[in-house]
Structure formats: structure tokens, C-alpha cells
Design an enzyme around this catalytic site. Structure first.
Site, PDB file in Angstrom:
ATOM      1  N   SER A  97      10.118  -5.375   0.649  1.00 37.82           N
ATOM      2  CA  SER A  97       9.612  -6.053   1.842  1.00 37.82           C
ATOM      3  C   SER A  97       9.002  -7.380   1.383  1.00 37.82           C
ATOM      4  CB  SER A  97       8.555  -5.174   2.525  1.00 37.82           C
ATOM      5  OG  SER A  97       8.122  -5.761   3.726  1.00 37.82           O
ATOM      6  N   ILE A  99       7.255 -10.568  -9.647  1.00 35.87           N
ATOM      7  CA  ILE A  99       8.618 -10.115  -9.905  1.00 35.87           C
ATOM      8  C   ILE A  99       9.319 -11.053 -10.880  1.00 35.87           C
ATOM      9  CG2 ILE A  99      10.889  -9.831  -8.798  1.00 35.87           C
ATOM     10  CD1 ILE A  99       9.288  -8.729  -6.352  1.00 35.87           C
ATOM     11  N   GLU A 100       8.993 -12.344 -10.782  1.00 35.01           N
ATOM     12  CA  GLU A 100       9.596 -13.308 -11.722  1.00 35.01           C
ATOM     13  C   GLU A 100       9.119 -13.062 -13.155  1.00 35.01           C
ATOM     14  OE1 GLU A 100       7.824 -16.002  -8.530  1.00 35.01           O
ATOM     15  OE2 GLU A 100       7.881 -13.834  -8.817  1.00 35.01           O
ATOM     16  N   CYS A 109       6.516 -12.275   4.308  1.00 30.11           N
ATOM     17  CA  CYS A 109       7.097 -12.662   5.601  1.00 30.11           C
ATOM     18  C   CYS A 109       6.638 -14.040   6.069  1.00 30.11           C
ATOM     19  CB  CYS A 109       6.733 -11.614   6.660  1.00 30.11           C
ATOM     20  SG  CYS A 109       4.953 -11.499   6.992  1.00 30.11           S
ATOM     21  N   ILE A 156       0.827  -1.216   0.000  1.00 28.93           N
ATOM     22  CA  ILE A 156       0.000   0.000   0.000  1.00 28.93           C
ATOM     23  C   ILE A 156       0.860   1.265   0.000  1.00 28.93           C
ATOM     24  CG2 ILE A 156      -1.983  -1.122   1.051  1.00 28.93           C
ATOM     25  CD1 ILE A 156      -1.162   0.052   3.739  1.00 28.93           C
TER      26      ILE A 156
END
Length: 390
Positions: free
Chosen positions: A76, A57-58, A79, A13
Site C-alpha cells: 500500500s 524500500i530503496e 497515497c 500497522i
């Protein structure tokens, strides 16, 4: 210095973007990348002029990255593979695939980015993913520092202990002495370098070192503490935190709406009966609250503090002899506290988001809690960006 060109990965965000703005560093986000459609809608709502790539992203090639000619990576990564209450799948978790892809691409970029900042949960520091990252950074010649930092270090009344790594490409060096150990809190920068140029320092009078008791609190949260059945030492620790005047009061972060507007956030009768003994309850005068997670408002145990909004009622008297009462009597007694959830705006305030950050009208309260729980503290990251670039 020309504006630093920034690539914002796992942009969510926009917490990193807001931190970059707050840091005062001359910078421009040339691209933001995230696959979460809800987070992307909120990001675009607040940063309409930033190029946003709604893809994995890949899904970006080495050539795609090179064309962006960026100087800084802010990221980030997910997680869940590293959180201590999860399965701890680490690099075997599919959600780590994109991060490993970034590590694979980094040495092959046409130009190394000068700056890297990564945020993740406490627990990442013992992972194989972290080992791979450090190995890659060393091979590329980066100077780096690892840190564990919480907003309480900046006087904010919310525990959110997180792992950070900041790295500078050669021949860059930091304005503080790096150590191979993970630094707890913010390292203090030198007052000035040989040219006499001043480095930015914290705008808060709070200590730059995170207290060890916060680490214990975070560990206790992950273990699932029965807050109203807590040990004497836990109650004493919370009392100490509430007396720490270097930390601001919860009331400074609350909305000023009337009672009717806040009624939708009151805990249901079912929740009060089932979870009264599990909740971490704070008052506006408190100087502490536990970490808010993406399950806040949906789950009760370990997802964040709830607020006692009726100050005339004594909490101890409301909880006294509950086990001896009927459900109706329990409700009558507990309802006097007017316990409610923090609103999404209040949580955003505690996480350092500016007043002009807003949600699109179609984003539900549950979705707002979820994306905030997945985000980061803006003030903490802003301070780290200052340290990184100085």
C-alpha cells in the site's frame, strides 16, 4: 499447496497481515518493511514474531529481495502523491520513489512472485505511477485486474472507496472474467472450476457492487461539503443509505463504555462553535459514515463523521435558527446532542481490525487516529486475497 511466502511492503500497522490471516489462505509473512517508527512499534506489538525491517524500500538491494524467496507481494504505497485534495505530484513526488524502485526491481528478480496486491486511494488509477505499473506487469506477463471497492460492498457502514490491483504471474489465471476496465465492487467468482473445487465467496449478504452514489459521496467529501448547509439531494442520499438494511448499523461497531470514559472524546466548545455546520453527524442507528482520515480528532472538516451520543435530542431542533443565537445560546443548544469523536477502537472496528488488535500504551490518541487514517479496510483486502489466490 505449501504456505505462500508473503512480503508485506509499506506494512504500516499490519492491515494487510490481518487481511491475510482472515482470508484463510495458507500463508506466512516472511518480512514486513516500513520506515514509519510509530507504525512499526504498533506492528511489532501485534506481530512480535514477524521479521520487521525498519528501513526504506530503496535501502534493500536486489539480492536482499531475492534472499526472501517470496511468492506474494502485498503493498500500500504512500497515497499523498495521488489524492485528489493534495498536490497530485504523482511520479515527481519524492514519496513515489520507493514504488518506482519496486517496479524497476520486479522484472530483475530471480523468480517472479506469483501474486501481487496493491491498495491506494481513488485517483491512483489516473496517475503516471499506475501507467508504469501496468506497463511493467504486462511486460512480465502478469494477468491483472483493477478494482474500486468500498467496505459498504460488504455491508459495513463506512465509505472508504479505494483503488486495488490484483495480479497473477503466468500461467496463473483468475476464477472470474477479467476486464480491461476498472471493476466497481467485487467480481463474482465462478461457483467452481472443472475439477469441482469450490471457490471462496463473500461471507456477507451485501451487494458485491459499490453503488455509484458512494463515488459521488467520496467526490463530495474531497470537495469539502458543508454538511449542515447541504443540498436537499445530499440529505435524501444520506436518508437512503440509512434505510439500506444490507448495511449494518453504526451501533454494532461502538464501544460499550460508560459516559465518563467517553467524555474525553466530546467535541470542545470551540470546535462546536466554529465547525457545527461543517460536520457530518451520525447516530448509532445510522448505516453510513464518511471516510476517516489521518487528521481525525485534530481537524474537523472532511476527516470523518462525528457521533451524536444523546439520542433524546432531535438534531434538527438543535440546529434550528443557530445564526440568530448568541455563542452561549448556540453552545447550550448544540451541547444537548453530546457530539463526540469516534474512539480509535471504534474506527478500527469499522475498518475490520480484529478485537485482539491493540495499541502499545505509549501511543497517543492523536497517533492512533493518524495511523488508522493511513491504513486500510481488513475485510475488503481479505476478500481480494481470496479472489487472488483462488
Amino acid at each position: 499447496m505449501e504456505n505462500i511466502r508473503v512480503l508485506e511492503l509499506y506494512s504500516g500497522i499490519g492491515g494487510m497481515h490481518y487481511a491475510l490471516t482472515e482470508s484463510g489462505v495458507g500463508a506466512e509473512v516472511v518480512a514486513a518493511v516500513d520506515v514509519n517508527t510509530t507504525a512499526n512499534e504498533i506492528y511489532k506489538h501485534n506481530f512480535p514474531n514477524t521479521p520487521l525491517h525498519p528501513k526504506t524500500i530503496e535501502g534493500m538491494t536486489l539480492d536482499d529481495f531475492n534472499k526472501l524467496t517470496f511468492d506474494m507481494i502485498l503493498m500500500s504505497p504512500p497515497c499523498q502523491p495521488f489524492t485528489r485534495i493534495g498536490l497530485q505530484g504523482d511520479i515527481s513526488d519524492p514519496r513515489t520513489k520507493s514504488f518506482l524502485y519496486i517496479l524497476d526491481l520486479l522484472p530483475r528478480l530471480s523468480k517472479l512472485p506469483r501474486f501481487i496486491l496493491l491498495e491506494n486511494v481513488k485517483g491512483f488509477e489516473t496517475s503516471s505511477a499506475r501507467e508504469s505499473m501496468v506497463k511493467t506487469l504486462i511486460e512480465c506477463g502478469y494477468n491483472y485486474q483493477e478494482l474500486l471497492v468500498s467496505p459498504t460492498c460488504l455491508g459495513m457502514p463506512n465509505s472508504r472507496l479505494r483503488y486495488f490491483l490484483i495480479a497473477k504471474a503466468p500461467p496463473g489465471s483468475f476464477c472470474f472474467q477479467t476486464t480491461p476496465e476498472i471493476h466497481e465492487g467485487f467480481p463474482l467468482p465462478a461457483e467452481e472450476d472443472v475439477s469441482g473445487r469450490s471457490f471462496p465467496v463473500s461471507h456477507s449478504s451485501a451487494s458485491t457492487t459499490c453503488p455509484e452514489e458512494e463515488r459521488r459521496e467520496t467526490q463530495a467529501e474531497d470537495a469539502g461539503v458543508l454538511y449542515k448547509l447541504e443540498r436537499i439531494q445530499d440529505a435524501e442520499r444520506k436518508s437512503r443509505q440509512n434505510r439500506d438494511e444490507s448495511v449494518r448499523q453504526i451501533g454494532d461497531y461502538l464501544e460499550n463504555h460508560g459516559g465518563e470514559e467517553m467524555e474525553q472524546y466530546l467535541l470542545s466548545h470551540k470546535t462546536l462553535l466554529r465547525y457545527a455546520l461543517l460536520m457530518d453527524i451520525v447516530r448509532p442507528t445510522c448505516r453510513r459514515s464518511v471516510c476517516f482520515t489521518k487528521g481525525y480528532g485534530h481537524y474537523v472538516e472532511g476527516t470523518g463523521s462525528v457521533l451524536q451520543s444523546c439520542m433524546e435530542t432531535d438534531m434538527e431542533s438543535a440546529f434550528r435558527s443557530l445564526e440568530l443565537l448568541s455563542d452561549e445560546e448556540k453552545l447550550q443548544q448544540l451541547s444537548r446532542l453530546k457530539l463526540r469523536y469516534f474512539t480509535p477502537r471504534e474506527i478500527a472496528n469499522l475498518m475490520g481490525f480484529p478485537k485482539h488488535f491493540t495499541f502499545p500504551k505509549n501511543i497517543s490518541t492523536k497517533q492512533q487516529y493518524r495511523v488508522l487514517g493511513n491504513s486500510l479496510n481488513v475485510h475488503v483486502v481479505a476478500r481480494l486475497i481470496q479472489l487472488l489466490v483462488s
